[in-house]
Write an enzyme that holds these catalytic residues in place. Structure first.
Site, PDB file in Angstrom:
ATOM      1  N   GLU A 123       0.819  -1.221   0.000  1.00 48.10           N
ATOM      2  CA  GLU A 123       0.000   0.000   0.000  1.00 48.10           C
ATOM      3  C   GLU A 123       0.851   1.269   0.000  1.00 48.10           C
ATOM      4  OE1 GLU A 123      -0.612  -2.631   1.910  1.00 48.10           O
ATOM      5  OE2 GLU A 123      -2.546  -3.320   1.149  1.00 48.10           O
ATOM      6  N   HIS A 181     -11.204  -4.476   9.239  1.00 52.07           N
ATOM      7  CA  HIS A 181     -11.774  -4.367   7.889  1.00 52.07           C
ATOM      8  C   HIS A 181     -13.116  -3.640   7.898  1.00 52.07           C
ATOM      9  CE1 HIS A 181      -8.779  -7.471   7.130  1.00 52.07           C
ATOM     10  NE2 HIS A 181      -8.967  -7.315   5.835  1.00 52.07           N
TER      11      HIS A 181
END
Ligand SMILES: Cc1ncc(C[n+]2csc(CCOP(=O)(O)OP(=O)(O)O)c2C)c(N)n1
Ligand SMILES: [Mg+2]
Lengths: 342, 337
Positions: free
Chosen positions: A76, A145
């Site tokens: 990322e 998440h």
């Protein structure tokens, strides 16, 4: 096109409009921009053949090829940095970060690089990149998440932060984000991907930084963002049955924030509640409540109230998780007490 | 027991030196001399309290920036570091606007809003110095991706210190660069120290092994020898332009001064003998001047260049001192494009 009428009726009324899902709207926006501008490309994990884990970009690699829909390693920070560099040198990258929770890994690139490059270079360099990611709980995905971390990036000058709530807004704002000369982060509520709404067949772009009144009302303003717009609209329906007329205002972006529209609505109704799915403490609700309290103080009949996600790591167990997210019932209770109708 | 100072490192194997005419080498001498004089003046501005903040001097490492940038075209990109003045100058920045930026003046490269650690200059392909250690690995790699997507034959160079190898971003970026054969050259300026800590305490294994693990073409070079740096770099650049992918260039070098201008007492992390060993025997300007004299160039040329450069620097400092600060209206300009 106005979004103030109930959405479902529009498609029937207007022949140039059809119903599509939020996910389809995002895909259409990106595809249209990629056809229009060869500089636009997507980079992210599982974006190509997989079309992202939420299938939002499904099929795009067939049209644009793996050179423009680039499957990246699980890096990322790396892809955010690559986005910054590519944007500085003439491209229009869309960096896809699978879950909003993972923006923590991109923080240096977003906060210290993308956000500051234009300013630090005295206005010479620009970073026209889009970081698209997700937010929203109740998918039973547990603490890492499920978060809505848009406040993190909203805190940093130099970044724009867009949080669309409907297919119409998602498409128009995504197109604007891609065309923007600045780094823009878009948080898409993952529970809204299947939400259907009217979207014109003809091209349109929405300005970033303009709020939208999703329902007009007289007694209380509910400022609601992203996933919370549907919650607020439901609450407004229930409130109507008790004779309370709620106005639902969607800022659509937290940076820039359309302060004027929020303040005007609160002045008109004299009561305001702010609801957002980020953690309540130090979050979007706090900022917006402060803006309204400051701008509409002499018109208010009650303190501005806030509802955010509960300040706990989001639990996995469904009955627990559901307690952490603002609901129509909680909003209704709050609005009733604010209007003195308990 | 080693009887050499710990900061001594074996000089890498000699490399094939490019065939240039003496004037071209002399130009590199001038560039190095300019960086040296710039940094001495910056130090002087700091010690005389005329420069706000701190700055990190490049003195001792000039051959790296000059050897690398002389192998580049104006439209090639570089990303730089907190120790970045040398990179900016070597890539073509002018002295006056550099000093103006150091002093926070409106005439600076970034209108005074960047300062010593953030000098960027689009016109010379300088995508900016970075005060986040290792923070530009992604940017340089992204610029290389952009080059490839645009079908250009530019290259991107990422300067960083040995300390930046502690940052994960480098590994993520280098992996993608090699996967996608991007025209990026990672130039590691191994001056052996991460601030006040020797890299033998911070890096396990070898420095080159890190790039080799990705299959990246890796070369080590004597970073005090501008001829060697230039020669190797020219090959790496040609390779990248041909589409053969990234490279990692490890330059063995040394900073002669402190980590920053305020780092005066260094005895707790390195010895005077070590510093002396480098300054006396491994000064990049002396090494090049010595070699050119062996080729028959007269010694007076170097003194003349140094003198001319010093006058240029003096004028540039004066320009910056006289230049106005930015107007207050600049403070919230350029937050958004
Ligand atoms: C992310 C980050 N961590 C720490 C620092 C503080 N810092 C500034 S320079 C430096 C040492 C860098 O060493 P190296 O990369 O070898 O560069 P050198 O100073 O030797 O040129 C440190 C730790 C920083 N600027 N950024
Ligand atoms: Mg170092």
């Amino acid at each position: 096109m106005s979004m103030r009428e109930p959405q479902f009726s529009l498609a029937v009324k207007n022949p140039g409009v059809r119903e599509i899902t939020f996910a389809e709207a995002v895909r259409e926006a990106i595809a249209e921009e990629m056809r229009r501008d060869p500089r636009v490309f997507v980079i992210g994990e599982d974006v190509a053949e997989a079309g992202t884990v939420f299938k939002v970009l499904k099929g795009m690699v067939d049209e644009f090829g793996p050179q423009r829909i680039i499957d990246s390693p699980i890096s990322e920070a790396g892809i955010a940095g690559i986005g910054v560099g590519a944007a500085m040198t003439g491209m229009r990258p869309i960096v896809d970060i699978m879950f909003g929770d993972f923006i923590t890994l991109t923080m240096d690139q977003m906060v210290n690089q993308a956000a500051k490059t234009h300013y630090m270079s005295g206005g010479k360099l620009k970073v026209p990149m889009v970081l698209r990611t997700t937010m929203g709980a109740t998918r039973r995905s547990a603490a890492q998440h499920s978060q809505s971390l848009h406040a993190w990036l909203s805190h940093v000058p130099g970044l724009k932060v867009v949080i669309p709530s409907t297919p119409y807004d998602a498409k128009g704002l995504m197109k604007a984000a891609i065309r923007d000369e600045n780094p823009v982060a878009i948080f898409e509520d993952k529970m809204s991907y299947q939400l259907k709404g009217p979207v014109p067949t003809t091209e349109y772009v929405l300005p970033i930084g303009v709020a939208d009144v999703k329902r007009t009302g007289e007694d209380v303003t509910i400022v609601a963002t992203s996933s919370m717009v549907q919650v607020a609209l439901k609450a407004a329906e229930i409130l109507a049955e008790s004779g309370i007329s709620a106005e639902v205002v969607d800022p659509r972006s937290t940076a820039p924030l359309d302060k004027q529209t929020l303040i005007e609505s609160a002045k008109k109704t004299s009561r305001a509640i702010v609801v957002d799915e980020g953690y309540q403490s130090y979050g979007v609700t706090a900022e917006i409540a402060a803006v309204i309290a400051d701008g509409a103080f002499y018109y208010l009949d009650a303190p501005v109230k806030r509802l955010g996600a509960m300040d706990v790591p989001i639990p996995f167990s469904p009955p627990l998780e559901d307690l952490t997210v603002p609901t129509p019932a909680a909003l209704v209770d709050l609005a009733k007490s604010l209007c003195g109708k308990v | 027991m080693i009887d050499r100072p710990i900061g001594y490192q074996a000089t890498p194997d000699p490399v094939a030196i490019a065939e240039l005419d003496p004037e071209q080498w002399l130009h590199m001498y001038e560039q190095m001399s300019k960086i040296r004089a710039f940094e001495e003046a910056a130090n002087e501005l700091y010690t005389s309290a005329r420069m706000p903040g701190l700055t990190h001097l490049y003195i001792g490492e000039e051959a790296v920036a000059v050897g690398v940038c002389e192998a580049l075209r104006q439209d090639d990109y570089i990303t730089s570091t907190h120790r970045g003045h040398g990179h900016c100058l070597a890539k073509g920045a002018t002295l006056d606007r550099m000093f103006a930026e150091l002093l926070g003046k409106a005439a600076g490269y970034c209108r005074g809003k960047g300062g010593s650690m953030h000098i960027a200059d689009q016109d010379t392909g300088n995508l900016g110095a970075n005060a986040i250690v290792g923070g530009s690995a992604g940017i340089a790699t992204g610029a290389a991706l952009s080059i490839k997507m645009r079908g250009s034959d530019q290259v991107a160079v990422c300067f960083f210190g040995d300390g930046a190898l502690g940052q994960g971003l480098f590994y993520e970026s280098a992996n993608m660069a090699q996967l996608w054969k991007l025209p990026v050259i990672y130039v590691c300026e191994n001056n052996q120290y991460n601030e006040y800590t020797h890299n033998s305490e911070t890096a396990a294994g070898t420095l080159t092994g890190r790039a080799e693990a990705f299959g990246i073409h890796t070369v080590s070079v004597d970073g005090q020898d501008v001829r060697a740096v230039y020669s190797v770099m020219s090959e790496l650049v040609a390779r990248a332009r041909r589409g053969e992918g990234p490279a990692f260039l490890l330059c063995h070098t040394y900073r002669f001064h402190g980590h920053h201008v305020g780092d005066i007492d260094r005895s707790y992390y390195r010895s005077k003998e070590e510093e002396q060993w480098w300054r006396e025997g491994r000064d990049p300007l002396k090494l090049l001047a010595g070699w050119l004299q062996e080729q028959g160039m007269e010694a007076a040329i170097f003194a003349r260049i140094d003198e001319a450069v010093r006058r240029e620097v003096e004028a540039a400092v004066q320009f910056a001192l006289d230049a106005p600060y930015p107007d207050a209206s600049e403070v919230d300009r350029h937050v958004y494009a």
